[in-house]
Structures are given as C-alpha cells and as structure tokens.
Design an enzyme around this catalytic site. Structure first.
Site, PDB file in Angstrom:
ATOM      1  N   CYS A  82       0.788  -1.230   0.000  1.00 24.55           N
ATOM      2  CA  CYS A  82       0.000   0.000   0.000  1.00 24.55           C
ATOM      3  C   CYS A  82       0.824   1.285   0.000  1.00 24.55           C
ATOM      4  CB  CYS A  82      -0.930   0.041   1.211  1.00 24.55           C
ATOM      5  SG  CYS A  82      -1.750  -1.523   1.560  1.00 24.55           S
ATOM      6  N   CYS A  85       1.536   3.646  -3.047  1.00 25.01           N
ATOM      7  CA  CYS A  85       0.501   4.564  -3.545  1.00 25.01           C
ATOM      8  C   CYS A  85       0.121   5.621  -2.524  1.00 25.01           C
ATOM      9  CB  CYS A  85      -0.752   3.790  -3.913  1.00 25.01           C
ATOM     10  SG  CYS A  85      -0.606   2.920  -5.463  1.00 25.01           S
ATOM     11  N   HIS A  86      -0.069   5.209  -1.287  1.00 21.85           N
ATOM     12  CA  HIS A  86      -0.609   6.115  -0.276  1.00 21.85           C
ATOM     13  C   HIS A  86       0.469   6.834   0.526  1.00 21.85           C
ATOM     14  CE1 HIS A  86      -4.720   4.855  -0.996  1.00 21.85           C
ATOM     15  NE2 HIS A  86      -4.301   3.611  -1.014  1.00 21.85           N
ATOM     16  N   MET A 123      -9.831   1.782  -5.978  1.00 19.26           N
ATOM     17  CA  MET A 123      -9.418   0.903  -4.890  1.00 19.26           C
ATOM     18  C   MET A 123      -9.619  -0.555  -5.295  1.00 19.26           C
ATOM     19  SD  MET A 123      -8.511   0.668  -1.641  1.00 19.26           S
ATOM     20  CE  MET A 123      -8.777  -0.306  -0.168  1.00 19.26           C
ATOM     21  N   HIS A 362       6.972  12.421 -12.420  1.00 17.86           N
ATOM     22  CA  HIS A 362       7.654  11.135 -12.361  1.00 17.86           C
ATOM     23  C   HIS A 362       8.919  11.162 -13.212  1.00 17.86           C
ATOM     24  CE1 HIS A 362       7.948   6.977 -11.255  1.00 17.86           C
ATOM     25  NE2 HIS A 362       7.974   6.587 -12.520  1.00 17.86           N
ATOM     26  N   HIS A 404       4.069   7.185 -19.267  1.00 15.43           N
ATOM     27  CA  HIS A 404       5.284   6.631 -18.661  1.00 15.43           C
ATOM     28  C   HIS A 404       6.380   6.616 -19.721  1.00 15.43           C
ATOM     29  CE1 HIS A 404       8.154   3.992 -16.680  1.00 15.43           C
ATOM     30  NE2 HIS A 404       7.502   4.224 -15.559  1.00 15.43           N
TER      31      HIS A 404
END
Length: 578
Positions: A82, A85-86, A123, A362, A404
């Site tokens: 997790c 992402c968080h 999610m 990114h 990307h």
C-alpha cells in the site's frame, strides 16, 4: 521484509475521500469487477523500500484494540502493498490519504467493506479477488485507524555512517587499464539479485557482476564516461570505476531508506565534480562529491502542493537530470508537483529556483537539442515542458492515462518535424509532441499524433538518431502475447501501424512470465537490446535485434543474469541519446 519476486505486489489505489467522509458503506454484490486495471496495480503497488521493522510504532488508545503482533503483521502488509501509492505516512501520494481523521470516522466495518469490494475511484477489491483473507482485511481495517508508523529520518550523521571509499581517488588508475570499448558497455540491472551486470556490447560477454542495493532502479554515467553510478530502491549508491582492469565499486553510500534517482554534473567545467541523489524517504536530495560520494549538503523537499497549496510531509524525489545550459540539476518533486532547478556553482550557498508544474511528477527526458526537459506528471495525465536555458515552464500538455516515457524518444516526424514521444501505462496510446519552436512553431508543445500500440502496460519507448524504428514495450500488459513481445513502428510510415517481434520466443527460455522490457541501443545505433525478465528462479536472457533488418542477432544467456530489467549503454547515457 522479504525480497519481492517478479510478480509485483498490488497496491491500494485510493479510497475516495468524499465517499469515505460522507457516503454510506456500499452495498456490494458477492463479486465485483476489479475497478482498476491490473497494469496500474502492478506498477503503482510495488513494495516500499523502507524496512517496516525500523519504524516507530504508534499503537494508540484512539484506534481499535490491536496486539503488537497484529500491528506488526498489518504494518508488513501496508509497506509491501500500500505504501507505494498512499505514502509511508498515509498522507496520500498517487493514492488518496488514509489518515486517521478519515479512517476513524468511517469505522471498522465500513473500512472492511471498502477493502473487500474496492471502489469506483480505483481501490482494488482485495477480498473478492482473493488477495487478502477476511482475517487480514479485519486486521488492516483496524490498523488504518491507528497513527501510521514513523520511519526514522536520515541526515548527515546517518549518511556518513554508511559512506565507504573502498579505493581512494589517488589510488585509482591514471589511465584506462582495460581493453574494453567502454563507450559500448551496458550496465544491466539484475533486479532481484541486488546486482548489476556489466556487459561488453561488442563481444556480448559479461565483464563483471557487481553487488549493489536492493532492486536497482537506474544507472547513470559521469560526464567523462569513466564513473558509473547505480542506485537501488533501498537508497544505496555504488560508484563504479570503468577504468579499472576489471571495473568494480570504489565507493558506496546509503542516502536514505528508499530512493529511485541519481545523476551527475555535466555542465562545462563541472564534469564529474558532483553527484546528486533524491530519495522517497526521507523526502530530500543530497549533493555529493562526484569521485568519492562524500555527502556535502542535504535539502528537504517537504512543502506545499502546487494545486491546493496544502502542506505535504512526504513529497518524494522522482527523476533528476543534469542541465546542459547551466550548472544545475533539474529535480522532480512528485507529490507537490514542483520542479526544482538546483544550481551547484556554490553548494554552500545553494540557489534553488522552483517551477510549479503539476502533481505526481515522475520520469522524463530531454528533447533532441538538450534544451527542453519533457517530464510526465503521471496521475495528472500531463507532460510538463521546462526550458532549461530560460529556466521556466514552457507548457503543460494534456495526454492520456498515465504517461510513462522513461526518458522518452526523439525523432524527426515526416510531417511535424522534431517530436518527443511517450507511451502509457493506462492505455495503448503512444503520444507524440512537437518540440521545435523555431522551424515548426505551430506544432511546438502540442500533441501532434497519437499512435496505437499493443495495449497498456508500456514502460519504455525508444529510438536512435541513426534509426528509423520506434520501439515500444508492454511488459506490464496482462496479455502474455503483448508482455512477451515488442511493437516496432517505421518512423517514415507511422500510419502503417506496428510490427510485433516475438522477443521472448526468440530467447527460448522455457517456463515463466518472460516479460520483455526496455529497448536500449548500442553506441552505433544499429542494435537494440531487450531484457527478457523472468522469475527469480527461472532463466532470463538478453535479446539483441538488428535494428535495420529487425531480425534476431544474438541471445545472451548466463546463470548470473537473474531478473534483468533496465539496461544503460555508456555512450548513450552520457550524451542523453534517446
């Protein structure tokens, strides 16, 4: 924390704040369709490089009861699945915030429903997919209502405690001591082995396999081409001297707990003088001596987001490139969406120019002139264009889902002139952007064409000034036909579509996922190298293709080639050719 295998772990892609705060717990069917693509979860949910065992735990009376053992099990799941992402502190990154003011208001049962069934915001449906058991879901629902564990900071004392100069500069060769064509050496990431392989691009033989950090992310070269800098996701940097009889590590340092980026000074008069590394945790960058890695100055990137102007405690450092126009490093700060121009003329009195761009910066690369830096704000679905000469933002360009580019691909389009291209994680689009504001002004900083590739899940796009081919990989596509092959376009006839080359089939490896990743050219621009990235306990290989004929030229197999991924040709990396 166990070493991950090739099957990249999924990540929580985000509870919607509005639903969590105001909406009732959803009524779900027994089975729901996974709301986010397999491609996205594979990419976004990679395990954090932070070892959860070193965190300061925060089991408080305000959250539901948990034993220390339960907290530790939940913490391991969060850091593996997790945090990518968080964020380590759960303040939100590419995923939504999971702070206790949100989670406690919702309560255990509502959180269990979200974790089990997922949400339309992206999610994953952890329970109905079978990825988490009912017991693990209950564990995570309670864990999220406790304050997040706090990883320690990592400052000058900690960095110097890990810094080692194995061969001092004065004891290194005064001239090249080997017969290798250094400019055509490839540094190949052996991801799960914690190593890189140096391969002679002429003979296709392995020169040396060198122990490095966990899950090496990139290799970069000094301006002279002598020194190779390798950084792992555990924030360890290896400095390798390519002049030695057998190239080997001459210095190491650990600059944090999790990292992705390293670069060296390239401006005239500063060649090989400085190196810079940026970290995910702690959120900061450090400037070092180029030939020893001695840390000189550390700068935090914590600050306010570019859009809502809210404080973010964990804005991670993503791509870093060295300017050719000024003695500066260009630093992407992911969560705040700011691009920093870090001037290294006087590192004791550091001058930093901040350019607001878009959140979730990114990766990116230069246009063909090396003046303009084009970089993806991936979850914002934008490409930012920085003029490194005038030191300002030239454009924010809308593109489709999750660009990307790697470093992108530059070529002269038959109609639109010089363009730079990016592929995408979220769809099959290859987006071409005009980059010539002088002779092709009406196309500059605009999307001029969108090509259709094999599908989503592309990580890298590549061409070369001497080539008329444009190569696009799709290693994270769920369809093995796409992930085990590569698409190639004829630049002179882009409307014709792409040809598919069966790279994994050519490697002839037997069982395994055999993902084909990252085309990389040799110095001459007449060969393209591909990694066939198999499981850790399965055979992998490198496949070399003749760029002109698109025919198989060589397959490099060796038991030491464990999970090869990124490849970096010395000459092309030094000169930013892509």
């Amino acid at each position: 924390m166990k070493t991950p295998t090739l099957t990249v772990r999924k990540g929580l892609l985000g509870l919607t704040m509005a639903a969590m705060i105001t909406g009732p717990a959803p009524v779900m069917a027994a089975k729901t369709v996974h709301p986010s693509s397999e491609t996205e979860t594979k990419y976004e949910g990679a395990p954090s490089g932070v070892d959860p065992s070193i965190t300061r735990d925060m089991i408080t009376t305000d959250g539901p009861p948990m034993t220390v053992a339960e907290f530790n099990r939940a913490k391991q799941i969060f850091f593996e699945r997790c945090a990518g992402c968080h964020g380590v502190l759960r303040k939100g990154a590419t995923g939504k915030p999971l702070t206790t003011d949100i989670t406690r208001e919702r309560g255990t049962e509502a959180l269990k429903a979200f974790i089990t069934y997922g949400s339309p915001a992206g999610m994953p449906n952890w329970g109905t997919s079978g990825d988490l058991s009912a017991e693990q879901i209950d564990l995570m629902a309670r864990y999220l209502q406790h304050e997040p564990p706090q990883p320690p900071e990592w400052g000058m004392k900690e960095m110097k405690g890990t810094w080692k100069v194995l061969v001092p500069p004065e004891k290194r060769p005064k001239k090249k001591m080997n017969r290798y064509n250094i400019e055509n050496i490839f540094s190949v990431t052996l991801r799960d082995a914690g190593q890189i392989a140096l391969i002679d691009g002429d003979s296709k033989k392995i020169i040396n396999v060198i122990d490095t950090g966990y899950a090496v992310h990139i290799s970069r070269l000094s301006a002279s081409g002598r020194y190779l800098y390798v950084i792992g996701r555990d924030a360890r940097i290896n400095l390798i001297d390519l002049w030695m009889k057998t190239p080997e590590t001459v210095a190491t340092i650990k600059v944090g707990m999790e990292a992705r980026s390293v670069e060296t000074s390239k401006y005239k008069g500063y060649e090989d003088k400085y190196a810079i590394a940026g970290t995910y945790w702690p959120p900061q960058y450090v400037i070092m001596d180029g030939d020893t890695l001695e840390p000189k100055t550390i700068v935090s990137t914590r600050g306010l987001t570019v859009d809502t102007q809210e404080y973010h405690p964990e804005p991670r450092v993503a791509a870093i490139v060295a300017s050719h126009e000024h003695p500066e490093f260009i630093v992407n700060v992911k969560e705040t969406g700011k691009i920093l121009l870090v001037n290294y003329e006087d590192i004791r009195n550091l001058s930093v120019t901040t350019i607001p761009a878009a959140r979730f910066l990114h990766d990116g690369g230069w246009d063909a002139t090396h003046r303009y830096f084009l970089t993806a704000a991936n979850k914002s679905n934008k490409i930012a264009v920085i003029d490194s000469r005038d030191r300002d933002l030239k454009a924010l360009i809308d593109v489709t889902k999750i660009p990307h580019p790697g470093r992108g691909a530059n070529f002269v389009h038959p109609k639109y002139g010089p363009v730079w291209g990016t592929s995408a994680l979220g769809n099959e689009n290859i987006t071409l952007i005009g980059t010539d504001p002088v002779k092709h002004r009406k196309y500059a900083w605009k999307v001029v064409q969108v090509l259709k590739g094999q599908g989503g899940g592309s990580l890298f796009i590549k061409t070369h000034p001497k080539s008329r081919n444009l190569w696009v990989d799709t290693p994270l596509n769920p369809d093995p036909k796409a992930s085990q092959s590569v698409a190639v376009f004829d630049i002179n006839n882009l409307d014709k579509g792409y040809e598919v080359l069966p790279i994994a089939e050519w490697a002839d490896l037997g069982d395994g996922p055999k993902r084909v990743v990252q085309p990389e050219y040799n110095k001459a621009g007449d060969e393209v190298w591909f990694s066939v990235w198999n499981g850790k306990n399965e055979k992998s290989a490198l496949v070399v293709v003749d760029d002109k004929t698109r025919k198989l030229k060589a397959v490099i197999k060796d038991n030491r080639l464990v999970t090869p991924t990124g490849k970096f040709n010395v000459y092309n990396t030094v000169h930013d050719i892509y």
